[in-house]
Design an enzyme around this catalytic site. Structure first.
Site, PDB file in Angstrom:
ATOM      1  N   MET A  27      -7.347 -48.331   6.964  1.00 31.38           N
ATOM      2  CA  MET A  27      -7.257 -49.696   6.985  1.00 31.38           C
ATOM      3  C   MET A  27      -8.408 -50.347   7.400  1.00 31.38           C
ATOM      4  O   MET A  27      -8.237 -51.613   7.603  1.00 31.38           O
ATOM      5  CB  MET A  27      -6.236 -50.038   8.246  1.00 31.38           C
ATOM      6  CG  MET A  27      -4.493 -49.269   7.718  1.00 31.38           C
ATOM      7  SD  MET A  27      -3.150 -49.920   8.209  1.00 31.38           S
ATOM      8  CE  MET A  27      -3.623 -49.945   9.907  1.00 31.38           C
ATOM      9  N   GLY A  28      -9.561 -49.898   7.146  1.00 29.36           N
ATOM     10  CA  GLY A  28     -10.751 -50.489   7.211  1.00 29.36           C
ATOM     11  C   GLY A  28     -11.121 -50.851   8.691  1.00 29.36           C
ATOM     12  O   GLY A  28     -10.568 -50.104   9.663  1.00 29.36           O
ATOM     13  N   LEU A  30     -13.926 -49.749   9.844  1.00 30.07           N
ATOM     14  CA  LEU A  30     -14.306 -48.609   9.702  1.00 30.07           C
ATOM     15  C   LEU A  30     -15.428 -48.133  11.059  1.00 30.07           C
ATOM     16  O   LEU A  30     -16.154 -49.037  11.186  1.00 30.07           O
ATOM     17  CB  LEU A  30     -15.275 -48.090   8.550  1.00 30.07           C
ATOM     18  CG  LEU A  30     -14.480 -48.228   7.122  1.00 30.07           C
ATOM     19  CD1 LEU A  30     -15.253 -47.652   6.054  1.00 30.07           C
ATOM     20  CD2 LEU A  30     -13.058 -47.602   7.288  1.00 30.07           C
ATOM     21  N   HIS A  31     -15.112 -47.080  11.736  1.00 30.51           N
ATOM     22  CA  HIS A  31     -15.895 -46.763  12.902  1.00 30.51           C
ATOM     23  C   HIS A  31     -16.393 -45.214  12.818  1.00 30.51           C
ATOM     24  O   HIS A  31     -15.892 -44.582  11.677  1.00 30.51           O
ATOM     25  CB  HIS A  31     -15.266 -46.816  14.190  1.00 30.51           C
ATOM     26  CG  HIS A  31     -13.635 -46.436  14.295  1.00 30.51           C
ATOM     27  ND1 HIS A  31     -13.279 -45.064  14.059  1.00 30.51           N
ATOM     28  CD2 HIS A  31     -12.353 -47.031  14.216  1.00 30.51           C
ATOM     29  CE1 HIS A  31     -12.111 -44.777  14.095  1.00 30.51           C
ATOM     30  NE2 HIS A  31     -11.531 -46.192  14.210  1.00 30.51           N
ATOM     31  N   GLY A  33     -14.937 -42.670  13.695  1.00 29.28           N
ATOM     32  CA  GLY A  33     -13.868 -41.720  13.400  1.00 29.28           C
ATOM     33  C   GLY A  33     -13.642 -41.760  12.002  1.00 29.28           C
ATOM     34  O   GLY A  33     -13.474 -40.357  11.422  1.00 29.28           O
ATOM     35  N   HIS A  34     -13.574 -42.641  11.157  1.00 28.87           N
ATOM     36  CA  HIS A  34     -13.521 -42.627   9.858  1.00 28.87           C
ATOM     37  C   HIS A  34     -14.724 -42.166   9.167  1.00 28.87           C
ATOM     38  O   HIS A  34     -14.447 -41.359   8.341  1.00 28.87           O
ATOM     39  CB  HIS A  34     -13.530 -44.095   9.317  1.00 28.87           C
ATOM     40  CG  HIS A  34     -12.193 -44.970   9.704  1.00 28.87           C
ATOM     41  ND1 HIS A  34     -12.341 -45.995  10.814  1.00 28.87           N
ATOM     42  CD2 HIS A  34     -11.004 -44.949   9.751  1.00 28.87           C
ATOM     43  CE1 HIS A  34     -11.591 -46.663  11.104  1.00 28.87           C
ATOM     44  NE2 HIS A  34     -10.502 -46.144  10.381  1.00 28.87           N
ATOM     45  N   LEU A 181     -11.985 -43.518  19.743  1.00 26.56           N
ATOM     46  CA  LEU A 181     -12.215 -44.779  18.837  1.00 26.56           C
ATOM     47  C   LEU A 181     -11.033 -45.095  18.121  1.00 26.56           C
ATOM     48  O   LEU A 181     -10.169 -44.343  17.499  1.00 26.56           O
ATOM     49  CB  LEU A 181     -13.296 -44.161  17.819  1.00 26.56           C
ATOM     50  CG  LEU A 181     -14.614 -43.810  18.552  1.00 26.56           C
ATOM     51  CD1 LEU A 181     -15.562 -43.554  17.250  1.00 26.56           C
ATOM     52  CD2 LEU A 181     -15.232 -45.152  19.104  1.00 26.56           C
ATOM     53  N   SER A 182     -10.912 -46.466  17.918  1.00 27.49           N
ATOM     54  CA  SER A 182      -9.758 -47.155  17.104  1.00 27.49           C
ATOM     55  C   SER A 182     -10.223 -48.458  16.869  1.00 27.49           C
ATOM     56  O   SER A 182     -10.979 -49.182  17.631  1.00 27.49           O
ATOM     57  CB  SER A 182      -8.482 -46.998  18.311  1.00 27.49           C
ATOM     58  OG  SER A 182      -7.762 -48.043  17.719  1.00 27.49           O
TER      59      SER A 182
HETATM   60  P1  AMP Z   1      -6.733 -46.286  10.520  1.00 33.65           P
HETATM   61  O1  AMP Z   1      -7.746 -46.967   9.645  1.00 33.65           O
HETATM   62  O2  AMP Z   1      -6.571 -46.452  11.771  1.00 33.65           O
HETATM   63  O3  AMP Z   1      -5.395 -46.024   9.682  1.00 33.65           O
HETATM   64  O4  AMP Z   1      -7.236 -44.727  10.318  1.00 33.65           O
HETATM   65  C1  AMP Z   1      -7.628 -43.919   9.090  1.00 33.65           C
HETATM   66  C2  AMP Z   1      -7.525 -42.650   9.465  1.00 33.65           C
HETATM   67  O5  AMP Z   1      -8.754 -42.412  10.564  1.00 33.65           O
HETATM   68  C3  AMP Z   1      -6.200 -42.021  10.146  1.00 33.65           C
HETATM   69  O6  AMP Z   1      -6.304 -40.849   9.413  1.00 33.65           O
HETATM   70  C4  AMP Z   1      -6.698 -41.941  11.460  1.00 33.65           C
HETATM   71  O7  AMP Z   1      -6.033 -40.744  12.122  1.00 33.65           O
HETATM   72  C5  AMP Z   1      -8.107 -41.574  11.339  1.00 33.65           C
HETATM   73  N1  AMP Z   1      -8.846 -41.981  12.734  1.00 33.65           N
HETATM   74  C6  AMP Z   1      -8.672 -43.175  13.427  1.00 33.65           C
HETATM   75  N2  AMP Z   1      -9.345 -43.036  14.483  1.00 33.65           N
HETATM   76  C7  AMP Z   1      -9.738 -41.738  14.632  1.00 33.65           C
HETATM   77  C8  AMP Z   1     -10.908 -41.214  15.812  1.00 33.65           C
HETATM   78  N3  AMP Z   1     -10.974 -41.749  16.777  1.00 33.65           N
HETATM   79  N4  AMP Z   1     -11.256 -40.021  15.233  1.00 33.65           N
HETATM   80  C9  AMP Z   1     -10.631 -39.469  14.169  1.00 33.65           C
HETATM   81  N5  AMP Z   1     -10.069 -39.843  13.177  1.00 33.65           N
HETATM   82  C10 AMP Z   1      -9.519 -41.011  13.485  1.00 33.65           C
END
Ligand code: AMP
Length: 273
Positions: A27-28, A30-31, A33-34, A181-182
Site C-alpha cells: 500500500m506504499g 515503502l520502508h 520491510g517492503h 517497521l510499519s
Molecule cells: P503494506 O504496505 O503495509 O500493506 O505491506 C505490504 C507488505 O509488506 C505486506 O505483505 C506486509 O506484511 C509487509 N510488511 C509490512 N511491514 C513489514 C515489516 N516490518 N517486515 C516485513 N514485512 C513487512
C-alpha cells in the site's frame, strides 16, 4: 523501471512472457520491510513486480483511508533503486466497479484477532489480493510475517481456490530498538513511539520465558499483558500455525500475536516460534 497503471496494460505487457515473476503487493509509503520483500523476490525470480494500491475495501468506516500515508515520488525512487522491473500503480476505478463479486474471509479465521477488531477487513484484503494475483499472474508472491493473519488467510485462499502461485512469508524487519517497521509508525508522536516499544519488549519477554521452559500459554499471556500495560490491548494470543488457540506453546508450530492501540494508532506485531 516500467510504470503501469491499468490491469489491461499490465496483462498485455506480460502476455508473451515465460519468465519467473516475483510479486510484492503493497500500500506504499515503502520502508525497509517492503524493501526486504522486494529483495527476496529479486533473488528468486527473473522479473519483479511491485504494486502500490491503497485498497479502499479493506478499510472500515472511520479508519485512516483518507490519511493513509502516500509518498508516490519516494516510493518510485525506492522501487527503482531496489531493482524493480515493473511498478503497478492502479486507480481504484480500474480495480473495482459498482456491482462486485467478492471474496469472503472464512467465518472463524477471518473474524478473530484483527478480524474481530476490524470486522470485514479481511474480506477486502482477500478480494484485492485475488484481483492483483489474477492481474499479475506471478510465479511467487511475497507477504510479511508481521501481518501473520493476513499471510495465513492468503495462503488458505490460494490453497482452497487451487491457485498456482507460491506464497512466500518473509520475516519481520525491525528498527534497532525492536519496533516492527510499519507505514503507520509515522502517526506516532515521540512519546507514543517510546510507549510502542512495549510491544516488542512483551514479545521478547515471551521468548525469554520459553528459554526458561515456561510454555503455558496463559502464564505467558499474563506476563505479556503486564509488560504492555497501560496500553489498550485488543488481543494477546498464542496460536498454532493453523491459527488454533493452543494451551501450550509448541516449538516450531506457534505464533504469539499482539494488537494494541498506542495513542490513536493500532499496531500489530508477533513472533513465530
Ligand atoms: P503494506 O504496505 O503495509 O500493506 O505491506 C505490504 C507488505 O509488506 C505486506 O505483505 C506486509 O506484511 C509487509 N510488511 C509490512 N511491514 C513489514 C515489516 N516490518 N517486515 C516485513 N514485512 C513487512
Amino acid at each position: 523501471m516500467k510504470i503501469i497503471s491499468t490491469p489491461i496494460e499490465l496483462k498485455e505487457y506480460f502476455k508473451n512472457s515465460n519468465k519467473t515473476l516475483g510479486f510484492v503487493p503493497t500500500m506504499g509509503a515503502l520502508h525497509e520491510g517492503h524493501i526486504t520483500l522486494i529483495k527476496e523476490a529479486r533473488k528468486a525470480n527473473e522479473i519483479v513486480v511491485v504494486s502500490i494500491f491503497v485498497n479502499p475495501t479493506q478499510f472500515l468506516k472511520g479508519e485512516d483511508l483518507d490519511k493513509y500515508p502516500r509518498k508516490d515520488d519516494a516510493d518510485k525512487k525506492i522501487c527503482e533503486l531496489s531493482g524493480v522491473d515493473v511498478l503497478f500503480l492502479p486507480e481504484a476505478a480500474s480495480i473495482y466497479s459498482d456491482d462486485e463479486v467478492s471474496i469472503l474471509a472464512p467465518k472463524v479465521r477471518g473474524f478473530v484477532l484483527e478480524g474481530f477488531s476490524r470486522p470485514g477487513h479481511f474480506n477486502g484484503v482477500l478480494t484485492v489480493v485475488m484481483k492483483l494475483l489474477n492481474i499479475v499472474n506471478p510465479t511467487r508472491a511475497y507477504f510479511g510475517k508481521k501481518d501473520a493473519q493476513q499471510l495465513n488467510l492468503i495462503s488458505l485462499m490460494v490453497k482452497q481456490f487451487f491457485m498456482s502461485v507460491e506464497v512466500i512469508g518473509v520475516d519481520t524487519v525491525r528498527e534497532n530498538d525492536g519496533l516492527a517497521l510499519s507505514s503507520r509508525n509515522i502517526y506516532l508522536t515521540v512519546k507514543e513511539r517510546q510507549e510502542a516499544l512495549k510491544i516488542s519488549a512483551s514479545l521478547q519477554c515471551a521468548a525469554k520465558m520459553l528459554t526458561q521452559k515456561i510454555v503455558n500459554s496463559q502464564v505467558i499471556i499474563q506476563k505479556m499483558r503486564e509488560h504492555l500495560a497501560p496500553l489498550e490491548i485488543f488481543y494477546v494470543e498464542i496460536l498454532n500455525r493453523d491459527f488454533e488457540i493452543i494451551k501450550e506453546v509448541e516449538l516450531a508450530n506457534s505464533i504469539i500475536l499482539v494488537e494494541v492501540k498506542v495513542g490513536k494508532t493500532r499496531l500489530i506485531d508477533n513472533i513465530w516460534l
